[in-house]
Design a protein around this motif. Structure first.
Motif, mmCIF file in Angstrom:
data_model
loop_
_atom_site.group_PDB
_atom_site.id
_atom_site.type_symbol
_atom_site.label_atom_id
_atom_site.label_comp_id
_atom_site.label_asym_id
_atom_site.label_seq_id
_atom_site.Cartn_x
_atom_site.Cartn_y
_atom_site.Cartn_z
ATOM 1 N N HIS A 1 0.827 -1.206 0.000
ATOM 2 C CA HIS A 1 0.000 0.000 0.000
ATOM 3 C C HIS A 1 0.859 1.253 0.000
ATOM 4 C CE1 HIS A 1 -3.463 -2.479 1.979
ATOM 5 N NE2 HIS A 1 -3.256 -2.802 0.706
ATOM 6 N N ARG A 2 1.923 1.232 0.793
ATOM 7 C CA ARG A 2 2.800 2.409 0.857
ATOM 8 C C ARG A 2 3.450 2.681 -0.502
ATOM 9 N NH1 ARG A 2 5.537 0.666 4.579
ATOM 10 N NH2 ARG A 2 7.314 -0.170 3.396
ATOM 11 N N ASP A 3 3.885 1.621 -1.179
ATOM 12 C CA ASP A 3 4.507 1.817 -2.495
ATOM 13 C C ASP A 3 3.491 2.299 -3.533
ATOM 14 O OD1 ASP A 3 6.873 0.990 -1.391
ATOM 15 O OD2 ASP A 3 6.683 -1.098 -2.081
ATOM 16 N N LEU A 4 2.294 1.756 -3.482
ATOM 17 C CA LEU A 4 1.302 2.129 -4.493
ATOM 18 C C LEU A 4 0.697 3.505 -4.254
ATOM 19 C CD1 LEU A 4 -0.641 -1.218 -5.059
ATOM 20 C CD2 LEU A 4 1.042 -0.151 -6.554
ATOM 21 N N LEU A 5 0.646 3.961 -3.001
ATOM 22 C CA LEU A 5 0.059 5.276 -2.727
ATOM 23 C C LEU A 5 0.873 6.411 -3.333
ATOM 24 C CD1 LEU A 5 -1.263 4.990 0.935
ATOM 25 C CD2 LEU A 5 -2.579 5.249 -1.171
#
Length: 670
Positions: free
Chosen positions: A382-386
């Motif tokens: 999630h952190r990478d995609l945000l």
């Protein structure tokens, strides 16, 4: 009649600057005779106005007053009634016909003759004369010269002229000197003739004596004429020069006006060019970022975000009328379209690869969690995609089809990933639950009286801590709105019931089952909330509709392909509906696995339904406090209904018969 004419001229027409040319005494035909006068007059000022005036004698005094006047140009016809016989009647056709009777035929003929002359001179034969004798008209115009006759008539009518005061004094003085002038007019006339001859001779002699002066005067006049000719020549040259200067000044003025128009047009053109340059110019750095920007590094992503926002601003600029016809604008718009399509394709391919890569990475870590009752954490993903959230928003606004395709890809990969993780997770939970009962399997099927006694004591303890439970669905609402303190008291009451059970082994198994079930719910809750929060932020679905809007969308809408054409109406309803649809698709196995786990627990020990009811009520209440419209709240609520039904079956199965002495308190407490 002459005296009346002079009186009318003096009293009525002279003050109005008019001359009286003809008069006739008339009365209206067929009525009581009231005499009046019709007068033909002309004005003394030019342009000459010819009128026919009706004058009437006043009844209260010996004076005349002007009653009515008609313009002669309004006269259409003069009807004399009879051209061969003497008839005093005649008609004048103005806006209506006026019928008159003259006092005599002579006056009538004289008046008509005057009207005819005025018509010939001023109106160019406009008036039509009917029943008028041609002899009368010929007498009016001898030798056929109407113009000169009319003029002579005016001269004849103009014979009367009053003497001024000086002329009267001179005549009186001459008559006083010549007393015989009254008695002997011929002698007086001869004397006047002689004196006139003497004066004429003196005048001639004076003129002849002044011949020299006349010659000098003529010479001076000739010189003056030559000077006038010279001055006229100079004035002509000056006029030509001034005309040339005027033409040059006109040309200069025209040139200045053209220059001013050109400057104005240049200013407007510069403003338009400045507008296009400011709002439709994309820097080379942004173009490079859109074409070849690195979508893996944070700096590259930031550059791509800035470039995509700048591109969107350039494409959304409101062009002024006529801009779209410019070739440069068309080329720039074509460039923007190509950059948008290229970058959207690059972004879509990159995110698809990220989804696939992250899905494989997460699958490789499943083996680390199989031994423990825990679910893998997806916060790194999630952190990478945000970091791509703003780019997803840009893609949503510019290329909705690619945005929908990415949404389907993400949901497909995450559905398979979560399905494996949740399946393995529940398998571990089921193994642990089943393992709790292997050691005490022989004690599980204890005698019914001991079981009933223990169940009675546990339910009485539950009644004392949490109140009455009924078999209806209203008990679910009571469990859903109780506070966390009541939840803790219920959990402690379950432990107390273990102390009151007939078998310590059953109590230990139920306590362990309670912990395992709590662990399962505690692992699922943050997983679902984190995924829902990520979907809302990453796909820009953060608007929250009302609860009624959410409940209007069926939960099974996601059984088909995600974002299919049949789902588009639901996407137009609200963003929260889209979140629920995606969550239903991704976690479609949670509700099934929970129901399977609940069935297993109920099969192991029907009394587990009471533990599960309390735990599920607590988690449903917690989820509704966080977000009543969330997927977790809805799913747990559905599972809670299943748990409540199992509990109702447990009550029905384990309750004693009606003949048992403590049957009534048991039912009342439950």
């Amino acid at each position: 009649m002459t005296a009346i004419k002079h009186a009318l001229q003096r009293d009525i027409f002279t003050p109005n600057d008019e001359r009286l040319l003809s008069i006739v005494n008339v009365c209206k035909a067929g009525k009581k005779k009231k005499n009046c006068f019709l007068c033909a007059t002309v004005t003394t000022e030019r342009p000459v106005q010819v009128r026919v005036v009706k004058v009437k004698k006043s009844d209260k005094g010996d004076f005349y007053k002007r009653q009515m006047a008609w313009e002669l140009r309004d006269l259409a016809e003069v009807d004399a009634k009879d051209a061969s016989k003497e008839n005093p009647e005649f008609d004048l056709h103005f806006e209506k016909v006026y019928r008159w009777v003259a006092s005599s035929t002579a006056e009538k003929n004289s008046f008509i003759s005057c009207i005819w002359k005025l018509n010939q001179r001023y109106l160019r034969k406009k008036v039509e004369f009917v029943n008028v004798s041609s002899q009368l008209l010929e007498e009016s115009v001898p030798s056929g010269e109407s113009q000169s006759v009319a003029g002579g008539d005016e001269d004849a009518l103009d014979d009367y002229q009053e003497l001024n005061a000086r002329e009267e004094q001179d005549i009186e003085g001459m008559m006083e000197v010549c007393e015989y002038a009254i008695s002997n007019a011929e002698a007086f006339a001869e004397k006047l003739s002689r004196e006139l001859q003497v004066l004429d001779g003196a005048n001639i002699q004076s003129i002849m004596a002044s011949e020299k002066q006349v010659n000098i005067l003529m010479q001076l006049l000739d010189e003056a004429l030559s000077e006038v000719d010279t001055i006229e020549g100079k004035l002509s040259s000056y006029e030509e020069m001034l005309q040339s200067v005027k033409e040059q000044m006109d040309q200069i003025s025209q040139s200045n006006r053209l220059i001013q128009i050109s400057n104005t047009n240049n200013g407007k053109l510069l403003d338009e060019i400045q507008f296009l340059v400011n709002y439709m110019d994309l820097s080379k750095g942004h173009i490079r970022a859109l074409q070849d920007g690195d979508l893996s590094s944070p700096k590259g992503i930031e550059a791509c975000i800035n470039a995509s926002e700048a591109l969107l601003q350039c494409m959304d600029v409101a062009l002024r009328p006529g801009h779209e016809k410019l070739m440069a604008v068309k080329q720039q718009q074509h460039l923007f379209t190509e950059l948008r399509d290229t970058f959207a394709r690059r972004l879509t391919n990159h995110l698809n690869n990220v989804f696939v890569h992250q899905g494989h990475d997460q699958s490789s870590t499943l083996s680390q969690h199989t031994a423990e009752l825990t679910l893998p954490k997806h916060s790194p993903l999630h952190r990478d995609l945000l970091r791509y959230a703003k780019l997803m928003e840009w893609l949503k606004n510019t290329q909705r089809e690619k945005y929908d395709g990415l949404s389907r890809t993400y949901v497909d990969y995450m559905t398979r990933l979560y399905e494996r993780e949740i399946k393995d997770f529940f398998e571990v939970a089921k193994i642990k639950m089943a393992g709790t009962t292997k050691e005490g399997k022989g004690n599980k099927f204890a005698t019914l009286p001991r079981k009933e006694s223990a169940l009675k004591q546990e339910t009485e303890s539950l009644h004392g801590s949490s109140g009455k439970l009924t078999g209806s669905t209203s008990s679910l609402n009571k469990l859903a709105v109780q506070g966390s303190s009541s939840r803790r008291s219920q959990s402690s009451s379950l432990l107390d019931m273990g102390n009151m059970s007939a078998s310590d082994l059953d109590v230990a198994d139920r306590t362990k089952f309670d912990k395992i079930f709590e662990q399962v719910l505690s692992e699922l809750e943050p997983l679902c909330l984190a995924e829902q929060d990520f979907i809302s932020k990453f796909f820009k679905l953060q608007q929250h509709p009302t609860l009624a809007q959410v409940n209007s969308v069926p939960n099974t809408i996601f059984h088909g392909p995600l974002l299919s054409s049949s789902l588009l109406p639901y996407y137009s309803l609200s963003f929260c509906d889209m979140v629920r649809l995606m969550m239903n698709k991704i976690f479609q196995s949670i509700e099934t696995e929970l129901n399977s786990l609940i069935a297993l627990g109920d099969k192991i020990d029907s009394f587990h339904s009471l533990y599960m009811l309390v735990k599920m009520s607590h988690h449903v209440w917690t989820a509704q406090n966080v977000d009543p419209t969330s997927y977790l709240s809805t799913t747990l609520g559905n599972v809670l209904v299943t748990v409540k039904r199992n509990f109702d079956k447990c009550i029905t199965t384990c309750s004693p018969t009606s003949s048992t002495p403590w049957a009534s308190p048991w039912r009342n407490s439950m």
